[in-house]
Design a protein around this motif. Sequence first.
Motif, PDB file in Angstrom:
ATOM      1  N   VAL A  91     -23.537  44.856  44.659  1.00  0.00           N
ATOM      2  CA  VAL A  91     -24.298  45.263  43.468  1.00  0.00           C
ATOM      3  C   VAL A  91     -23.957  46.708  43.089  1.00  0.00           C
ATOM      4  CG1 VAL A  91     -26.621  45.734  42.566  1.00  0.00           C
ATOM      5  CG2 VAL A  91     -26.183  43.631  43.834  1.00  0.00           C
ATOM      6  N   LEU A  92     -23.844  47.582  44.068  1.00  0.00           N
ATOM      7  CA  LEU A  92     -23.508  48.972  43.772  1.00  0.00           C
ATOM      8  C   LEU A  92     -22.101  49.081  43.185  1.00  0.00           C
ATOM      9  CD1 LEU A  92     -25.120  50.769  46.834  1.00  0.00           C
ATOM     10  CD2 LEU A  92     -25.870  50.858  44.452  1.00  0.00           C
ATOM     11  N   GLU A  93     -21.167  48.317  43.712  1.00  0.00           N
ATOM     12  CA  GLU A  93     -19.812  48.308  43.164  1.00  0.00           C
ATOM     13  C   GLU A  93     -19.832  47.824  41.711  1.00  0.00           C
ATOM     14  OE1 GLU A  93     -15.908  48.641  42.373  1.00  0.00           O
ATOM     15  OE2 GLU A  93     -16.909  49.483  44.119  1.00  0.00           O
ATOM     16  N   ARG A  94     -20.573  46.771  41.466  1.00  0.00           N
ATOM     17  CA  ARG A  94     -20.680  46.226  40.110  1.00  0.00           C
ATOM     18  C   ARG A  94     -21.362  47.230  39.178  1.00  0.00           C
ATOM     19  NH1 ARG A  94     -22.977  41.397  41.218  1.00  0.00           N
ATOM     20  NH2 ARG A  94     -25.069  42.196  40.961  1.00  0.00           N
ATOM     21  N   SER A  95     -22.376  47.925  39.683  1.00  0.00           N
ATOM     22  CA  SER A  95     -23.074  48.932  38.869  1.00  0.00           C
ATOM     23  C   SER A  95     -22.118  50.014  38.406  1.00  0.00           C
ATOM     24  CB  SER A  95     -24.208  49.579  39.669  1.00  0.00           C
ATOM     25  OG  SER A  95     -25.193  48.653  39.995  1.00  0.00           O
ATOM     26  N   CYS A  96     -21.286  50.493  39.311  1.00  0.00           N
ATOM     27  CA  CYS A  96     -20.366  51.585  38.972  1.00  0.00           C
ATOM     28  C   CYS A  96     -19.177  51.112  38.151  1.00  0.00           C
ATOM     29  CB  CYS A  96     -19.869  52.264  40.248  1.00  0.00           C
ATOM     30  SG  CYS A  96     -21.165  53.175  41.120  1.00  0.00           S
ATOM     31  N   SER A  97     -18.809  49.850  38.274  1.00  0.00           N
ATOM     32  CA  SER A  97     -17.625  49.322  37.588  1.00  0.00           C
ATOM     33  C   SER A  97     -17.937  48.714  36.229  1.00  0.00           C
ATOM     34  CB  SER A  97     -16.934  48.281  38.473  1.00  0.00           C
ATOM     35  OG  SER A  97     -16.491  48.892  39.654  1.00  0.00           O
ATOM     36  N   GLN A  98     -19.190  48.752  35.791  1.00  0.00           N
ATOM     37  CA  GLN A  98     -19.531  48.201  34.478  1.00  0.00           C
ATOM     38  C   GLN A  98     -18.804  48.974  33.382  1.00  0.00           C
ATOM     39  OE1 GLN A  98     -23.527  49.148  32.929  1.00  0.00           O
ATOM     40  NE2 GLN A  98     -23.848  50.169  34.894  1.00  0.00           N
ATOM     41  N   ASP A  99     -18.912  48.543  32.138  1.00  0.00           N
ATOM     42  CA  ASP A  99     -18.123  49.180  31.077  1.00  0.00           C
ATOM     43  C   ASP A  99     -18.726  50.484  30.537  1.00  0.00           C
ATOM     44  OD1 ASP A  99     -20.150  48.452  29.263  1.00  0.00           O
ATOM     45  OD2 ASP A  99     -19.000  46.819  28.405  1.00  0.00           O
ATOM     46  N   TRP A 100     -19.995  50.760  30.694  1.00  0.00           N
ATOM     47  CA  TRP A 100     -20.664  52.000  30.304  1.00  0.00           C
ATOM     48  C   TRP A 100     -20.526  52.294  28.806  1.00  0.00           C
ATOM     49  CZ3 TRP A 100     -23.794  54.149  33.881  1.00  0.00           C
ATOM     50  CH2 TRP A 100     -23.526  53.878  35.239  1.00  0.00           C
ATOM     51  N   GLU A 101     -20.180  51.303  27.987  1.00  0.00           N
ATOM     52  CA  GLU A 101     -19.943  51.521  26.561  1.00  0.00           C
ATOM     53  C   GLU A 101     -21.199  51.894  25.770  1.00  0.00           C
ATOM     54  OE1 GLU A 101     -17.103  51.654  24.729  1.00  0.00           O
ATOM     55  OE2 GLU A 101     -15.941  51.433  26.565  1.00  0.00           O
ATOM     56  N   SER A 102     -22.374  51.661  26.322  1.00  0.00           N
ATOM     57  CA  SER A 102     -23.602  51.966  25.587  1.00  0.00           C
ATOM     58  C   SER A 102     -24.007  53.440  25.707  1.00  0.00           C
ATOM     59  CB  SER A 102     -24.742  51.063  26.060  1.00  0.00           C
ATOM     60  OG  SER A 102     -24.923  51.197  27.451  1.00  0.00           O
ATOM     61  N   TYR A 103     -23.183  54.245  26.364  1.00  0.00           N
ATOM     62  CA  TYR A 103     -23.472  55.666  26.530  1.00  0.00           C
ATOM     63  C   TYR A 103     -22.521  56.504  25.691  1.00  0.00           C
ATOM     64  CZ  TYR A 103     -26.514  54.375  30.342  1.00  0.00           C
ATOM     65  OH  TYR A 103     -27.524  53.824  31.076  1.00  0.00           O
ATOM     66  N   GLY A 104     -23.036  57.626  25.227  1.00  0.00           N
ATOM     67  CA  GLY A 104     -22.234  58.557  24.453  1.00  0.00           C
ATOM     68  C   GLY A 104     -22.958  59.884  24.371  1.00  0.00           C
ATOM     69  N   VAL A 105     -22.422  60.785  23.592  1.00  0.00           N
ATOM     70  CA  VAL A 105     -23.002  62.113  23.466  1.00  0.00           C
ATOM     71  C   VAL A 105     -23.504  62.310  22.038  1.00  0.00           C
ATOM     72  CG1 VAL A 105     -20.863  63.340  22.896  1.00  0.00           C
ATOM     73  CG2 VAL A 105     -22.657  64.540  24.091  1.00  0.00           C
ATOM     74  N   LEU A 106     -24.617  63.006  21.929  1.00  0.00           N
ATOM     75  CA  LEU A 106     -25.171  63.378  20.634  1.00  0.00           C
ATOM     76  C   LEU A 106     -25.699  64.788  20.736  1.00  0.00           C
ATOM     77  CD1 LEU A 106     -28.483  63.226  21.062  1.00  0.00           C
ATOM     78  CD2 LEU A 106     -28.131  60.843  20.578  1.00  0.00           C
ATOM     79  N   GLU A 107     -26.035  65.342  19.581  1.00  0.00           N
ATOM     80  CA  GLU A 107     -26.591  66.684  19.573  1.00  0.00           C
ATOM     81  C   GLU A 107     -28.091  66.564  19.350  1.00  0.00           C
ATOM     82  OE1 GLU A 107     -25.339  70.878  17.613  1.00  0.00           O
ATOM     83  OE2 GLU A 107     -23.817  69.364  18.047  1.00  0.00           O
TER      84      GLU A 107
END
Length: 192
Positions: free
Chosen positions: A89-105
Amino acid sequence: MRAALAAWLVLSLLGGTGAEHTCGDPPAAPSRSVPAPQLSPEERLSPHMPESLRCDACHAIAFQIEEQLHKAEGKVGKKALKESDYIEVLERSCSQDWESYGVLELDGEKRLSGPGLRTQQPLSVLVSGGPWPGRLSKLCHGYVGERGEAQIYGAHRRGPAALRQLLCHGDKGPCAGRKERPDPRKALQNEL
């Protein structure tokens, strides 16, 4: 490309049609301009998470680990997972695509935004994709390697605050010395 498309869409929706005000037409709403965050060369090009965003990144990682471990425990009736299961589960957590994150001001400060992070900006442009998913994945794998799967899972079993304390707020954590943020799930419950 997604960031540019999102910025264009927001700006076109806010800009109106550009038609002149004519007799009988309702007055046009005032237009607003929302600029995309201006990223420094480090924020755009470095393979590493910028220092100023590491605390937010750590909270995002802790949130995703919690979510994935809760799902896995839900499948076995909230019992503790076997070592091989929580490692997977931890491996899968770290290997996900993370596309829903970004930077804003947010209030003149660049912040990471996405699930599990507090961002209360009514109108902003989120720059996602690009280097952010890879940086989050790399940082997540680093935390798991540094702390160890057993220690992370033990903290998870004690609760979300214990996991955030272990990963983010310890002596050497990226949020050391900062006030811990409230659990986003509890914040949402209080608003209802």
